[in-house]
Design an enzyme around this catalytic site. Sequence first.
Site, PDB file in Angstrom:
ATOM      1  N   ARG A 160       5.612 -56.060  76.742  1.00 32.74           N
ATOM      2  CA  ARG A 160       4.657 -55.530  77.713  1.00 32.74           C
ATOM      3  C   ARG A 160       5.371 -55.417  79.044  1.00 32.74           C
ATOM      4  NH1 ARG A 160       2.262 -59.734  81.119  1.00 32.74           N
ATOM      5  NH2 ARG A 160       0.546 -58.346  81.612  1.00 32.74           N
ATOM      6  N   TYR A 189      -2.515 -62.018  95.312  1.00 31.54           N
ATOM      7  CA  TYR A 189      -1.784 -62.824  94.335  1.00 31.54           C
ATOM      8  C   TYR A 189      -0.360 -62.318  94.166  1.00 31.54           C
ATOM      9  CZ  TYR A 189      -0.168 -64.563  89.855  1.00 31.54           C
ATOM     10  OH  TYR A 189       0.590 -65.118  88.862  1.00 31.54           O
ATOM     11  N   LYS A 190      -0.198 -61.003  94.122  1.00 34.31           N
ATOM     12  CA  LYS A 190       1.134 -60.444  93.925  1.00 34.31           C
ATOM     13  C   LYS A 190       1.960 -60.503  95.201  1.00 34.31           C
ATOM     14  CE  LYS A 190      -0.127 -57.529  89.975  1.00 34.31           C
ATOM     15  NZ  LYS A 190       0.853 -57.959  88.957  1.00 34.31           N
ATOM     16  N   HIS A 212      -0.406 -70.567  83.387  1.00 29.57           N
ATOM     17  CA  HIS A 212      -1.046 -69.378  83.934  1.00 29.57           C
ATOM     18  C   HIS A 212      -2.201 -69.704  84.877  1.00 29.57           C
ATOM     19  CE1 HIS A 212       0.776 -67.043  80.459  1.00 29.57           C
ATOM     20  NE2 HIS A 212       1.105 -66.349  81.515  1.00 29.57           N
ATOM     21  N   ASN A 269       5.004 -55.901  83.242  1.00 30.70           N
ATOM     22  CA  ASN A 269       4.238 -56.517  84.318  1.00 30.70           C
ATOM     23  C   ASN A 269       4.907 -56.091  85.625  1.00 30.70           C
ATOM     24  OD1 ASN A 269       2.271 -58.049  85.544  1.00 30.70           O
ATOM     25  ND2 ASN A 269       3.341 -59.990  85.237  1.00 30.70           N
TER      26      ASN A 269
END
Lengths: 348, 204
Positions: free
Chosen positions: A224, A317-318, A194, A226
Amino acid sequence: MTIRFNDETFRDDYSFRNSATAIRRFPFPFDKDDYMYSVNMEPHGTGGRAGSVFEKRFDVDEHYVAEMRDRAITLAGDPLRCQSLPHMELAGWDLLELIMQCKAEDYPDLFQLHRDGDRWHWINRPLGIEQRFTFLDPTTLPCGPMEYITRQAQGDFAVLDQRENNLWMDAGMVTSQADWSLDFDIGMNFFEWHAPVPKAAEMGIFQRALKFLLAIPQGAPSRRLNWTMTVNPRLDTSPENYHLWGPEKRTITPENVGAKQYLRVELQSFWRLPRSNALAFPIRCYLIALEDLVTVPKWARRLHRVIRDLPDELAEYKGFAVNRPIIIDYLAQFDDGKPTSPGIFPDD
Amino acid sequence: MRATEFSPSIPSRPVYGGLHPHGALPSLMLAEGAGGEALADLAQADPSVMRHAHLFYVPAGAATGPDLAVRLRALGPASYVEGPSYAALRPRFARALADAHMGTRLYLAGSEGLIGQAMAEALAAGLPLEAIDAEHRGGFARRVQCVHCKGITENVATDPFTCSHCGLNLFVRDHYSRRIGAFQGVCVDAETPGIVPEPQEIKP
């Protein structure tokens, strides 16, 4: 319910489409009008909301057959997308058992598993596969157990070894990833793989997430959501092929953004495996074109607000910072400023 | 020359804690160039570390010249093996790792490329990470794996640089794989082919 499997592609001519049903059941990832990292875990398992992607343990949808075809193409070009360190074979069998059992129980019309001691008989109707094999005997399968079953299950799979109070990325099948390399990251621990994620470490996200994951017991999986953004419905947004798909990111215009820009959502789930004590980490990818997403008014309003207010670092970042202004302009026309209801599901 | 102090970075970027004596335990020592000074300092701190040490040294590329090799030999290790490069020394080093018993310590000193490769070899041979001391000495050039073609380019001094295998222009990330012993290189002009930033010298 029988599923009609689409004949579609995730590369070249990109004929991928979501049906009206697939749009309605899309796992929209925002439960409020803004977004920041969080350890947004909730229980996963049987009994999820009817018709949603949470209803079954390993959701099978209209894209199943086409996604498995796309995986085979990616693997043929790069066998390193599927790797398992030598000590992970038992975890591979654990994963095979988990997926076969869940699919057979949750979709009896599509999958069957007959067990006579360690002599198993697996039938996968959508892919036309019938296999008799001996559980825990790798010579009775055409490839390793993890590879065998994950060639028949949508989404990427990381299999994490647990030791030294940490999780280790020691095996995986990764062909629909949001720009990370299994081949590079294999063998890393939770903090190392990560490491490139901005901000989250200083927020203490990884410490808390790891603590939660280490304590997941058998029979109590968690999940979860994302998300990121992808241009074109491309599953293989790998760093390995970045030089091939990168140019497509610069093809977004105000005219085509609705059709070409996709919201990419990962349904991540976490399962303790019984023999190996490893943690299975399926990362299931769902794609939706913005023009389809905005047919749900609540989602259109909310996505506009989330993307507009997102910190620059996260957009960077994405990987969609370059297209963010066009995306915001497009979504703005569907946001009348009205309040949105809590939760992720459509209003009606 | 002192051990390098690196600027703070992401958690996968290796940090080198320096060489600390663990007494007269069985040990392997591997140094390259100026890294030999770190071994000499170690022996000075505790001469007993040399008693059961198998020392491997690559003088090549060192401004320190043959004097350091002579000094290292004079420290009295249990054995001393010299080679013109790590690649040349590797088979003998790998054999020593294979022959090593439980409890053996490993001391590594030199460039990041040397430390990275030797550590990957040692971990693959089953040495635990805690048994390895490493100290960075010398230049800041990195060993970088191209994420696209998987080829490794040694001694990368600038960012971006050209992959010595496939020719793509790669930027150098701080993301690091201990298994590969290399940083990750990713195409810098993937989205805008031909638009490559001016290369900058890599700093610690």
